[in-house]
Design a protein around this motif. Structure first.
Motif, PDB file in Angstrom:
ATOM      1  N   GLY A   1       0.899  -1.254  -0.121  1.00 16.53           N
ATOM      2  CA  GLY A   1       0.001  -0.070   0.138  1.00 16.53           C
ATOM      3  C   GLY A   1       0.556   1.471  -0.257  1.00 16.53           C
ATOM      4  N   ASN A   2       2.083   1.442   0.585  1.00 20.85           N
ATOM      5  CA  ASN A   2       2.902   2.361   0.805  1.00 20.85           C
ATOM      6  C   ASN A   2       3.154   2.927  -0.669  1.00 20.85           C
ATOM      7  OD1 ASN A   2       2.654   2.849   3.543  1.00 20.85           O
ATOM      8  ND2 ASN A   2       4.243   1.504   3.931  1.00 20.85           N
ATOM      9  N   LEU A   3       3.808   2.133  -1.541  1.00 20.67           N
ATOM     10  CA  LEU A   3       4.581   2.353  -2.732  1.00 20.67           C
ATOM     11  C   LEU A   3       3.148   2.668  -3.719  1.00 20.67           C
ATOM     12  CD1 LEU A   3       6.600   2.976  -4.645  1.00 20.67           C
ATOM     13  CD2 LEU A   3       6.915   0.377  -5.132  1.00 20.67           C
ATOM     14  N   ALA A   4       2.159   2.033  -3.565  1.00 16.95           N
ATOM     15  CA  ALA A   4       1.119   2.200  -4.435  1.00 16.95           C
ATOM     16  C   ALA A   4       0.535   3.482  -4.012  1.00 16.95           C
ATOM     17  CB  ALA A   4      -0.051   1.348  -4.054  1.00 16.95           C
ATOM     18  N   ALA A   5       0.558   4.171  -2.984  1.00 16.72           N
ATOM     19  CA  ALA A   5      -0.027   5.413  -2.338  1.00 16.72           C
ATOM     20  C   ALA A   5       0.982   6.498  -3.088  1.00 16.72           C
ATOM     21  CB  ALA A   5      -0.038   5.439  -1.010  1.00 16.72           C
TER      22      ALA A   5
ATOM     23  N   ASP B   1      -9.691  -4.007  10.602  1.00 19.04           N
ATOM     24  CA  ASP B   1      -8.257  -4.258  11.434  1.00 19.04           C
ATOM     25  C   ASP B   1      -7.363  -4.918  10.209  1.00 19.04           C
ATOM     26  OD1 ASP B   1      -9.709  -6.376  11.113  1.00 19.04           O
ATOM     27  OD2 ASP B   1      -9.131  -7.258  13.099  1.00 19.04           O
ATOM     28  N   GLY B   2      -7.951  -4.993   8.919  1.00 15.73           N
ATOM     29  CA  GLY B   2      -7.159  -5.471   7.930  1.00 15.73           C
ATOM     30  C   GLY B   2      -6.136  -4.638   7.486  1.00 15.73           C
ATOM     31  N   LYS B   3      -5.335  -4.995   6.409  1.00 17.00           N
ATOM     32  CA  LYS B   3      -4.385  -4.078   5.836  1.00 17.00           C
ATOM     33  C   LYS B   3      -4.986  -3.176   4.569  1.00 17.00           C
ATOM     34  CE  LYS B   3       0.196  -5.836   7.420  1.00 17.00           C
ATOM     35  NZ  LYS B   3       1.436  -6.215   7.155  1.00 17.00           N
ATOM     36  N   ALA B   4      -4.912  -2.062   4.491  1.00 18.69           N
ATOM     37  CA  ALA B   4      -5.740  -1.153   3.406  1.00 18.69           C
ATOM     38  C   ALA B   4      -4.856  -1.516   2.313  1.00 18.69           C
ATOM     39  CB  ALA B   4      -5.684   0.193   3.878  1.00 18.69           C
ATOM     40  N   MET B   5      -5.701  -1.584   1.212  1.00 20.62           N
ATOM     41  CA  MET B   5      -5.158  -1.846  -0.172  1.00 20.62           C
ATOM     42  C   MET B   5      -4.115  -0.766  -0.471  1.00 20.62           C
ATOM     43  SD  MET B   5      -7.454  -2.406  -3.685  1.00 20.62           S
ATOM     44  CE  MET B   5      -8.149  -0.731  -3.473  1.00 20.62           C
ATOM     45  N   ILE B   6      -4.641   0.348  -0.302  1.00 17.45           N
ATOM     46  CA  ILE B   6      -3.446   1.777  -0.500  1.00 17.45           C
ATOM     47  C   ILE B   6      -3.393   2.406   0.734  1.00 17.45           C
ATOM     48  CG2 ILE B   6      -3.337   3.856  -1.953  1.00 17.45           C
ATOM     49  CD1 ILE B   6      -5.262   2.675  -3.985  1.00 17.45           C
ATOM     50  N   ALA B   7      -2.228   2.911   1.172  1.00 13.80           N
ATOM     51  CA  ALA B   7      -1.843   3.436   2.341  1.00 13.80           C
ATOM     52  C   ALA B   7      -2.394   4.844   2.199  1.00 13.80           C
ATOM     53  CB  ALA B   7      -0.579   3.479   2.479  1.00 13.80           C
ATOM     54  N   ASP B   8      -2.344   5.649   3.287  1.00 12.85           N
ATOM     55  CA  ASP B   8      -2.845   6.908   3.455  1.00 12.85           C
ATOM     56  C   ASP B   8      -2.290   7.819   2.277  1.00 12.85           C
ATOM     57  OD1 ASP B   8      -3.811   6.101   5.584  1.00 12.85           O
ATOM     58  OD2 ASP B   8      -2.333   7.266   6.833  1.00 12.85           O
ATOM     59  N   LEU B   9      -3.250   8.821   1.660  1.00 11.73           N
ATOM     60  CA  LEU B   9      -2.728   9.652   0.716  1.00 11.73           C
ATOM     61  C   LEU B   9      -2.888  11.123   1.252  1.00 11.73           C
ATOM     62  CD1 LEU B   9      -4.943   8.429  -2.381  1.00 11.73           C
ATOM     63  CD2 LEU B   9      -2.292   8.379  -1.936  1.00 11.73           C
ATOM     64  N   GLY B  10      -3.270  11.358   2.391  1.00 15.44           N
ATOM     65  CA  GLY B  10      -3.386  12.547   3.025  1.00 15.44           C
ATOM     66  C   GLY B  10      -4.233  13.658   2.503  1.00 15.44           C
ATOM     67  N   LEU B  11      -5.539  12.975   2.000  1.00 11.69           N
ATOM     68  CA  LEU B  11      -6.549  13.736   1.413  1.00 11.69           C
ATOM     69  C   LEU B  11      -7.412  14.403   2.749  1.00 11.69           C
ATOM     70  CD1 LEU B  11      -7.635  11.756  -1.685  1.00 11.69           C
ATOM     71  CD2 LEU B  11      -5.786  13.681  -1.909  1.00 11.69           C
ATOM     72  N   GLU B  12      -7.758  15.585   2.082  1.00  8.61           N
ATOM     73  CA  GLU B  12      -8.832  16.406   3.394  1.00  8.61           C
ATOM     74  C   GLU B  12     -10.007  16.848   2.642  1.00  8.61           C
ATOM     75  OE1 GLU B  12      -6.865  19.640   5.294  1.00  8.61           O
ATOM     76  OE2 GLU B  12      -5.317  18.362   6.226  1.00  8.61           O
ATOM     77  N   LYS B  13      -9.966  16.897   1.180  1.00  7.81           N
ATOM     78  CA  LYS B  13     -11.065  17.163   0.561  1.00  7.81           C
ATOM     79  C   LYS B  13     -11.128  16.339  -0.790  1.00  7.81           C
ATOM     80  CE  LYS B  13     -10.738  22.045   1.264  1.00  7.81           C
ATOM     81  NZ  LYS B  13     -10.728  23.577   0.965  1.00  7.81           N
ATOM     82  N   LEU B  14     -12.535  16.081  -1.032  1.00 11.25           N
ATOM     83  CA  LEU B  14     -12.819  14.895  -2.103  1.00 11.25           C
ATOM     84  C   LEU B  14     -12.524  15.528  -3.505  1.00 11.25           C
ATOM     85  CD1 LEU B  14     -16.128  13.502  -1.283  1.00 11.25           C
ATOM     86  CD2 LEU B  14     -14.026  12.135  -1.438  1.00 11.25           C
TER      87      LEU B  14
END
Length: 373
Positions: free
Chosen positions: A306-310, A333-346
């Motif tokens: 997920g980190n590199l994908a993000a 509690d599972g691992k997210a497919m894509i890690a945090d993107l840091g988005l605040e607005k859609l």
């Protein structure tokens, strides 16, 4: 200039050429995957060819060799403008002229500055009728990698994702084999066979110790080159990708300051070490992709965590996402497919459009292409 009027026969034979061109995907880099069909005046196919493994001979040369003297007076249907420059082989435009072809129908003009219209000009100067633009959209899609390398100086990047219905790629303990079923996994191996390279991060190599080969019956020889992103040099020399680099080419991209150290570390292996710049304590992914393009890669499949994908999505480097979805649920509690993107607005979310979907046993595969402004 008035657009040429193409007949139904023209459309049929170009479709044959496009079908041939796809046979080269994944094994002709750094050259484009081209198809060529030679058709006599009575409508008989007298020669056909596609770019051969390693990029040569070119499709036109293969078709001309098959046709022999029957090429004289024929029409050539080619999915990309015949080359006009002298490389390791003579120009294909010259070959068509010398063979006595009377007409050439090209799907696309080649963006390579060494060609870029010169091939068509050579043909016209020799008295050959040239028509361009038949099925150009499909031809661009077949050669989207080559075009990306020529026009954007980076490979076309496809991100492969596999998850449950709730977008989880593994349980909280990291178990992920197998989320999807056999049919989806087979489709994933076909993706590998059709790409120049498969890219992973160091964490994936350390955690999973994958082989990243194509394990389809009869296509194991089409295993793509493997690329590891390892800024700090953490990948062990005992990893499968390192130990098998003599049979399946493997490159390791690291930070410039670690290049000398890792070149020595992997010096007795067949791994090729490449240096790239860094940004914010991470590899500069734009520079990584430029370096891969400089090495000739045009189609890169990403299979990673997920980190590199993000990181690739945030950098705007993902052109296509192929999402394999299994009909199961893991939970929050599972691992997210894509890690945090840091988005605040859609409104700032990266946008993709759905291109197709495919049922694979109990799973589905959905293909999305990036929406470009």
């Amino acid at each position: 200039m008035t657009a040429p009027a193409f007949s139904e026969d023209d459309r049929h034979f170009m479709r044959v050429a496009l079908s041939l061109s796809k046979r080269g995907l994944g094994n002709v880099w750094p050259n484009p995957a081209v198809g060529c069909v030679l058709v006599s005046s009575d409508g008989t196919i007298v020669g056909r060819g596609h770019t051969q493994p390693g990029g040569r001979p070119h499709a036109e040369r293969v078709a001309l060799d098959m046709a022999g003297d029957l090429a004289r007076g024929a029409t050539a249907y080619v999915t990309l403008e015949p080359c006009s420059h002298v490389g390791k082989t003579p120009p294909c435009a010259t070959g068509l002229i010398e063979a006595g072809v009377l007409r050439v129908v090209s799907a696309l003009t080649d963006p390579d500055p060494r060609v870029s219209g010169r091939g068509h000009d050579m043909l016209r100067a020799a008295g050959i009728k040239v028509d361009v633009g038949l099925y150009d959209d499909e031809a661009r899609r077949v050669n989207e990698g080559f075009l990306s390398k020529a026009e954007r100086l980076r490979p076309f990047v496809t991100l492969k994702l596999a998850s449950t219905l709730d977008a989880r790629s593994a349980t909280k303990t990291g178990e992920s084999q197998w989320i999807t079923g056999p049919a989806a996994r087979e489709a994933g191996h076909l993706l590998r066979a059709n790409h120049d390279a498969i890219l992973v991060g160091a964490n994936t190599v350390i955690a999973d110790d994958p082989s990243l080969t194509c394990r389809l019956a009869g296509r194991s020889h089409q295993s793509p080159l493997r690329v590891i992103l390892d800024r700090a040099g953490d990948v062990p020399i005992t990893a499968k990708l390192i130990e098998t680099a003599d049979t399946v080419p493997t490159w390791l991209v690291t930070a410039e300051q670690n290049f000398a150290e890792l070149s020595e570390k992997f010096g007795k292996t067949s791994v090729k070490v490449i240096a790239a710049g860094c940004a914010d304590a991470h590899l500069d992914l734009h520079d990584v992709m430029r370096k891969l393009a400089d090495e000739g890669l045009s189609r890169v499949l990403v299979e990673t965590g997920g980190n590199l994908a993000a990181g690739l999505i945030k950098a705007g480097l993902v052109d296509r996402i192929i999402h394999f979805v299994a009909p199961s649920v893991i939970g929050g509690d599972g691992k997210a497919m894509i890690a945090d993107l840091g988005l605040e607005k859609l409104e700032t979310a990266p946008r993709f459009k759905r291109i197709s979907d495919q049922k694979l046993g109990q799973d589905i595969a959905v293909t999305y292409d990036k929406i470009t402004e």
